[in-house]
Scaffold this active site. Sequence first.
Site, mmCIF file in Angstrom:
data_model
loop_
_atom_site.group_PDB
_atom_site.id
_atom_site.type_symbol
_atom_site.label_atom_id
_atom_site.label_comp_id
_atom_site.label_asym_id
_atom_site.label_seq_id
_atom_site.Cartn_x
_atom_site.Cartn_y
_atom_site.Cartn_z
ATOM 1 N N ARG A 63 -3.746 3.973 -1.322
ATOM 2 C CA ARG A 63 -4.195 2.879 -2.185
ATOM 3 C C ARG A 63 -3.627 1.526 -1.772
ATOM 4 O O ARG A 63 -2.486 1.419 -1.330
ATOM 5 C CB ARG A 63 -3.767 3.128 -3.646
ATOM 6 C CG ARG A 63 -4.152 4.476 -4.188
ATOM 7 C CD ARG A 63 -3.678 4.620 -5.626
ATOM 8 N NE ARG A 63 -3.887 5.976 -6.128
ATOM 9 C CZ ARG A 63 -3.666 6.348 -7.378
ATOM 10 N NH1 ARG A 63 -3.231 5.474 -8.256
ATOM 11 N NH2 ARG A 63 -3.883 7.581 -7.760
ATOM 12 N N HIS B 26 0.834 -1.201 0.000
ATOM 13 C CA HIS B 26 0.000 0.000 0.000
ATOM 14 C C HIS B 26 0.865 1.246 0.000
ATOM 15 O O HIS B 26 2.033 1.227 0.415
ATOM 16 C CB HIS B 26 -0.940 0.023 1.212
ATOM 17 C CG HIS B 26 -0.247 0.290 2.515
ATOM 18 N ND1 HIS B 26 -0.072 1.568 3.021
ATOM 19 C CD2 HIS B 26 0.324 -0.551 3.413
ATOM 20 C CE1 HIS B 26 0.568 1.492 4.170
ATOM 21 N NE2 HIS B 26 0.826 0.229 4.437
ATOM 22 N N CYS B 27 0.298 2.355 -0.507
ATOM 23 C CA CYS B 27 0.949 3.658 -0.404
ATOM 24 C C CYS B 27 0.132 4.476 0.588
ATOM 25 O O CYS B 27 -0.455 3.922 1.512
ATOM 26 C CB CYS B 27 1.046 4.343 -1.768
ATOM 27 S SG CYS B 27 -0.547 4.559 -2.597
ATOM 28 N N GLN B 28 0.031 5.787 0.387
ATOM 29 C CA GLN B 28 -0.670 6.615 1.362
ATOM 30 C C GLN B 28 -2.179 6.471 1.290
ATOM 31 O O GLN B 28 -2.882 6.696 2.267
ATOM 32 C CB GLN B 28 -0.289 8.085 1.160
ATOM 33 C CG GLN B 28 1.128 8.399 1.637
ATOM 34 C CD GLN B 28 1.465 9.858 1.404
ATOM 35 O OE1 GLN B 28 1.445 10.339 0.297
ATOM 36 N NE2 GLN B 28 1.786 10.559 2.475
ATOM 37 N N VAL C 290 -5.712 3.487 4.848
ATOM 38 C CA VAL C 290 -5.357 2.319 4.034
ATOM 39 C C VAL C 290 -4.450 1.348 4.789
ATOM 40 O O VAL C 290 -4.527 0.129 4.583
ATOM 41 C CB VAL C 290 -4.703 2.768 2.707
ATOM 42 C CG1 VAL C 290 -3.371 3.436 2.958
ATOM 43 C CG2 VAL C 290 -4.547 1.592 1.758
#
Length: 619
Positions: free
Chosen positions: A31, A27-29, A71
């Site tokens: 998504r 995951h990113c910030q 997320v």
Amino acid sequence: MTKEYQTLAAEIVAKVGGKDNISNVYHCQTRLRFTLIDNLKANTEEVEAIEGVTKVIINAGQYQVVIGTHVAEVFEEIEKRVDIVQERAESQEKKGIFNTIIDFVAGTFQSIIPALSGAGMVKAVLALLVVFNMITADSQTYYMLNLFADGVFFFLPILLAFTEAQKLKCNPILAAGVAAMLLHPNWSDLVTAGEPVRFFELIPFTLATYSSSVIPIILIIFVQSYVEKFLNQYIPKSINLVFVPMLTFLIMGTLAFSVLGPIGSIIGNYLAVFFTFLADNASWAPALIIGGLAPIMVMFGIHNGIAPLGIMQMSQLGYDSIFGPGMLCSNMAQATAGTIVAFVTKDKKVRETAVPGSITAYMGITEPLLYRVNLPKRYPLIAALIGGGLGGLYAGITHTHRFATGSSGLPAVLLYIGDDTMTYFYNIIIAIVITIVSTALITFILAKYFEKDTADKAAPVKDKTLVLTGQDIAAPLSGEVLPIEKSEDEVFASKAMGEGVLILPESSEIVAPFDGTVATLFPTNHAIGLISDQGAEILIHIGINTVDLAGKGFEAFVKQGDKVRKGQKLLAFDKQTIENAGFSSQTMVIVTNSTDYNKIHTENNQFSQAGDLILKLDK
């Protein structure tokens, strides 16, 4: 962990094809980024319908599920439900060179952003303490706080080595070990001494400092990934554990100090020269471009390839003027546009989405607001592009830059305090004010036209003078006609380009859908723009991201400016070439001047032959 996230995670895993269809996920910030074995097994419509999912984006071979700022919590529950295995080469979608580069850069830099952001905020706090005379620059407190912040930047090569190795599927611990060689105090002593170093009295080691550097370690680990795979392939498993690490260190240590590190340093020096030239001669350009186009870049994932330029500039010059100022202005513009929408809209559901989305955007996370409000409504996105560009232009002209990397939200203004001056801080505040005021005014003005209630939209327009007449649009090729919302490209699906349909091709020729003129013909022949004799403007776009094919598989039989007759052959394409390259062959037929018509009827969910009616435009 709440039951809400457990349920959400379970639904997502099930609807992307189950855990057996998931090759990798991180995951990113905002998504969840899945690598699926088969994207066709994922039911995108059902995933997007899940409560808690904002949007699904398929980009650069990744199946991206936009969640929001929570997320990480969702990812924790996802991890419990999947078995992550090494990505199988045969299951990977083929990507264009551009997408491959973006994917590599994003995968390498994305994971270290939290560390850089945290260190950046510590630097900001340190700058505030000095500016307000709470500590002095020669105090032990200053010394230690500076150490807290600089540790991440000094040992940046080790962090990059680890994340790049994860991306390239080689051993991240060995990669970090190789990076540690470059930062060893003994090597620093040799560089300081300035005496030539020759390995075995034969191989010269170039004296260069690698702390805080970026390019050298990227080159080194890229080569190491191949060296490691070669060694693992030919060294027996029984002695693999001992000899692969030993030989990796010997080979890569030698290459790092003799060839790869020096080459990386040279490239880094040229980058520094370029950054300096840009700052001296075109300081307005990066902030203007990023400020004005960042939302478009986010939609296509391009921002992930540009953000590291700011990190590289900071490692070379000590500040970032390329990415930070423009991105901050862009985020403030999007947040402001969403705020105005929340005030003027009469749609309760839109307001309920816009209010929290705007607050989040002011903190630096814009994707929930972008995909749920600004992009679907279009006019707030247009206002944000203009407002962000104006703010970015001011920031660029005034040479505004930040002294540390962090998120691009309101708290990030503290990152512009440095060099024992408040000038850059004041300038970024002015840039933000310009952004907010201009965006608010433009959004409000556009809202007067676009935010009409249903009754107003249904009422006949008596005083509107139209030079257009009604128009029937024929299918330019044979195939199944579907609603444009089903396009795999969110820009088309959101109708940001206009109303239209998509066609799943069953033929390989594009014919004119009416009598008219070729307005534009893309050099790669993957798209063509037409204007009918009645004034309808149509874009026919063959495939998704097919621009990356650079014209391979496409042929044009007309040129820009040609007059064409309905049914005349315009383009030919090879569907197999498109799909073998890993791209979708979905063909979009878009009315780019949709707003000039009162009603556009679409004939879809049917099979149409080239020449059949698919769109009817009413003036």
